[in-house]
Design a protein around this motif. Structure first.
Motif, PDB file in Angstrom:
ATOM      1  N   LEU A 125       0.836  -1.198   0.000  1.00  0.00           N
ATOM      2  CA  LEU A 125       0.000   0.000   0.000  1.00  0.00           C
ATOM      3  C   LEU A 125       0.871   1.248   0.000  1.00  0.00           C
ATOM      4  O   LEU A 125       0.593   2.214  -0.738  1.00  0.00           O
ATOM      5  CB  LEU A 125      -0.918  -0.009   1.217  1.00  0.00           C
ATOM      6  CG  LEU A 125      -1.913   1.157   1.314  1.00  0.00           C
ATOM      7  CD1 LEU A 125      -2.879   1.132   0.128  1.00  0.00           C
ATOM      8  CD2 LEU A 125      -2.681   1.092   2.621  1.00  0.00           C
ATOM      9  N   THR A 137       2.230   1.758  -3.465  1.00  0.00           N
ATOM     10  CA  THR A 137       1.187   2.238  -4.382  1.00  0.00           C
ATOM     11  C   THR A 137       0.876   3.708  -4.158  1.00  0.00           C
ATOM     12  O   THR A 137       0.765   4.496  -5.115  1.00  0.00           O
ATOM     13  CB  THR A 137      -0.090   1.403  -4.192  1.00  0.00           C
ATOM     14  OG1 THR A 137       0.203   0.024  -4.399  1.00  0.00           O
ATOM     15  CG2 THR A 137      -1.169   1.839  -5.182  1.00  0.00           C
ATOM     16  N   GLU A 153     -10.420   6.509  -0.765  1.00  0.00           N
ATOM     17  CA  GLU A 153      -9.656   5.870  -1.830  1.00  0.00           C
ATOM     18  C   GLU A 153      -8.564   4.978  -1.237  1.00  0.00           C
ATOM     19  O   GLU A 153      -8.297   3.878  -1.737  1.00  0.00           O
ATOM     20  CB  GLU A 153      -9.032   6.945  -2.720  1.00  0.00           C
ATOM     21  CG  GLU A 153      -8.420   6.399  -4.002  1.00  0.00           C
ATOM     22  CD  GLU A 153      -7.904   7.503  -4.904  1.00  0.00           C
ATOM     23  OE1 GLU A 153      -7.418   7.163  -6.007  1.00  0.00           O
ATOM     24  OE2 GLU A 153      -7.983   8.682  -4.523  1.00  0.00           O
ATOM     25  N   LEU A 196      -8.019   0.999  -1.670  1.00  0.00           N
ATOM     26  CA  LEU A 196      -6.733   0.458  -2.099  1.00  0.00           C
ATOM     27  C   LEU A 196      -6.244  -0.630  -1.137  1.00  0.00           C
ATOM     28  O   LEU A 196      -5.758  -1.671  -1.550  1.00  0.00           O
ATOM     29  CB  LEU A 196      -5.680   1.573  -2.192  1.00  0.00           C
ATOM     30  CG  LEU A 196      -5.672   2.421  -3.460  1.00  0.00           C
ATOM     31  CD1 LEU A 196      -4.733   3.603  -3.301  1.00  0.00           C
ATOM     32  CD2 LEU A 196      -5.249   1.573  -4.665  1.00  0.00           C
ATOM     33  N   LYS A 236      -8.158  -3.800  -1.636  1.00  0.00           N
ATOM     34  CA  LYS A 236      -7.768  -4.438  -2.894  1.00  0.00           C
ATOM     35  C   LYS A 236      -6.427  -5.152  -2.741  1.00  0.00           C
ATOM     36  O   LYS A 236      -6.249  -6.304  -3.185  1.00  0.00           O
ATOM     37  CB  LYS A 236      -7.681  -3.381  -3.997  1.00  0.00           C
ATOM     38  CG  LYS A 236      -7.352  -3.946  -5.370  1.00  0.00           C
ATOM     39  CD  LYS A 236      -7.338  -2.844  -6.421  1.00  0.00           C
ATOM     40  CE  LYS A 236      -6.984  -3.402  -7.798  1.00  0.00           C
ATOM     41  NZ  LYS A 236      -6.950  -2.330  -8.829  1.00  0.00           N
TER      42      LYS A 236
END
Length: 529
Positions: A448, A451, A466, A470, A473
């Motif tokens: 994370l 990203t 958001e 994330l 996911k």
């Protein structure tokens, strides 16, 4: 994980395995029967008195864009045939006509490797259309691709390991070399063996030729002389195969499969529930796996997070290296967390493995490892040096090694306890096993952060909702990839086994592994001390 949850997971795996065993499905099975041919699994059932399948999960969840390839379109495993152990490799013609996907190649190579390491006779039941052309670039050219199978055929023959082949359908193009490189070759009526089929011959040289004249069983029996036995059908071919294999010299069994375990194997889940956070004494698990009798623990008061010791399996003396799953206190008053390898544990295990090699004792590794201890104190104590020593002695071990992954198999802990890269003769895993470079929560946070940093470099500042999306996911993706079925699909393990099946699997694996000791001396080279 509760006992109920563990049973639910096992039931789910059983249902999925039943689907995998159907291969290409009922319609494809019907088409095979309409040709007067048996399926791969039906052939194996007639050939083998007992069969322990390896690589069942190969290609699971892969090649979806091509309709999937259950079990990679080939069935492999150790079979008992007329009193002889053998590695069986059978193309599944219900899956894309038995075509070779990349994972098909990998699975056949693994089966050949097991046969070579253990001097197991090989039986090939051939029914394949050759390379799966849409993926030919991933199957054809490299050193661990399609051609390696034929190279292995030649090397296996030179070693003196018997190889038998039966052509029971298509055997086309480069795949034709496999059966012809074997010691004994059978072929059924209606099957075809040729480098190029009638259509390709016409396209290439303009010649019109019938299937039988080009590569039928009668032609190869009477004219080319390529095959040794022409058979009417699958049944007669398999009957002859059994008779020929029965002529092999007897390999005296050394394993006592009837030896009693220390405790009934069906009760193993009372100790190991599959909960990654549960603590238990791994020494309480060993009686479910080993023979009844004492377990002589090595350096029992030192390096408590790895339990090492001597016991017996099927009457055979063996060494065991197992992760301890409970917290321990050292003589210095330090608390050591279960599943973590500390400096003293690594040193103890390295010394123990060297001793087992000196005594030529097979080794069994029971993995449930989070990795090596980190932090200032651990680094200053020399954790890298001790870990390197452990990796060195495992890499250079000359005795048979068997690995079972009970729970986590993370990072360098996987390496240090004989993961796939370190040549275990067999590697099994429980349904609760997890494979990854690090644990899920740590990895999710790291991924994370990476990203989010990439998004910020691109000029985008993620909002709170958001970031939550994330995180979910990333966690979902990582959880999927640490599932042992994901690992089994890529052949990182040979089989997923129920905890209660562990002793039986180890008995079979040890009986195979004891077939061969090449007599190499144990050497480690330079060790960090």
């Amino acid at each position: 994980m509760t006992a109920k949850a563990l049973n639910a997971l096992i039931d789910e795996i059983h249902r999925q395995e039943a689907v995998i065993r159907k291969g290409g499905g009922s319609q494809a099975i019907k088409r095979q029967h309409d040709k007067g041919r048996l399926t791969a699994r039906e052939r194996i059932a007639k050939l083998c008195d007992d069969f322990f399948e390896l690589g069942l999960w190969a290609a699971w969840g892969m090649y979806a864009e091509w309709g999937g390839a259950p079990s990679a379109g080939v069935v492999t495993g150790v079979g008992s045939i007329a009193g002889q152990q053998a590695m069986v490799i059978a193309n599944d013609a219900t899956v894309k006509a038995g075509a070779f996907f990349p994972m098909t190649v990998k699975k056949v190579l693994r089966a050949q490797r097991i046969a070579m390491d253990n001097r197991l006779p090989l039986v090939y039941l051939v029914d394949s259309s050759g390379v799966f052309l849409p993926l030919q670039d991933e199957v054809f050219p490299d050193e661990d691709d399609f051609g390696r199978i034929f190279r292995n055929n030649a090397v296996i023959s030179a070693i003196g390991i018997p190889q038998y082949a039966a052509i029971l359908g298509n055997c086309v193009a480069g795949g034709g070399y496999l059966p012809v490189l074997c010691d004994k070759l059978m072929m059924t009526e209606g099957s075809g063996l040729y480098l190029a089929g009638p259509a390709l011959v016409k396209a290439a040289i303009g010649q019109v030729v019938e299937h039988e004249d080009l590569g039928g069983a009668k032609m190869h029996a009477q004219i080319s002389g390529t095959i040794d036995f022409r058979e009417k059908d699958d049944a007669s071919c398999i009957d002859r195969m059994r008779r020929l294999i029965a002529m092999l010299p007897n390999h005296a069994p050394t394993i006592d499969f009837e030896a009693n375990p220390g405790k009934p194997t069906k009760n193993i889940s009372l100790i190991a529930t599959g909960d990654p956070h549960a603590e238990f004494d791994v020494r309480d698990l060993l009686p479910f796996l080993l023979d009844v009798g004492p377990f002589d623990e090595y350096k029992a008061e030192f390096g408590p997070t790895l339990v090492c010791g001597y016991g017996r399996l099927g009457g055979i003396a063996i060494g065991v290296v197992a992760n301890q799953k409970k917290r321990s206190k050292t003589a210095k008053g330090e608390v050591h967390v279960g599943g973590v390898i500390y400096v003293d544990a690594a040193d103890k295990a390295a010394r123990f493995i060297m001793d087992c090699n000196q005594s030529r004792l097979p080794l069994i590794f029971l993995q449930d490892v989070n990795g090596f201890m980190v932090g200032r104190e651990s680094e200053q104590a020399g954790i890298i040096r001790s870990g390197a020593k452990l990796v060195n002695v495992i890499s250079n071990s000359v005795v048979p090694k068997l690995t079972v992954i009970l729970g986590g198999s993370y990072g360098a802990g996987n390496y240090a306890l004989c993961g796939k890269a370190f040549d275990p003769r067999f590697i099994f895993a429980w349904p609760t096993a997890r494979y990854a470079v690090m644990g899920g929560s740590q990895a999710a946070s790291t991924l994370l952060d990476i990203t989010i940093s990439a998004m910020r470099r691109a000029g985008h500042e993620p909002e709170a909702n958001e970031m939550d999306d994330l995180r979910k996911k990333v966690e979902t993706s990582y959880e999927e990839k640490t599932d042992i079925r994901y690992a089994a699909a890529r052949l990182w393990v040979d089989a997923i086994i129920e905890p209660a099946q562990t002793r039986a699997a180890l008995l079979l694996a040890l009986s195979v592994a004891l077939r061969h000791d090449d007599g190499r001396a144990f050497k480690t080279g330079v060790l960090q001390v």
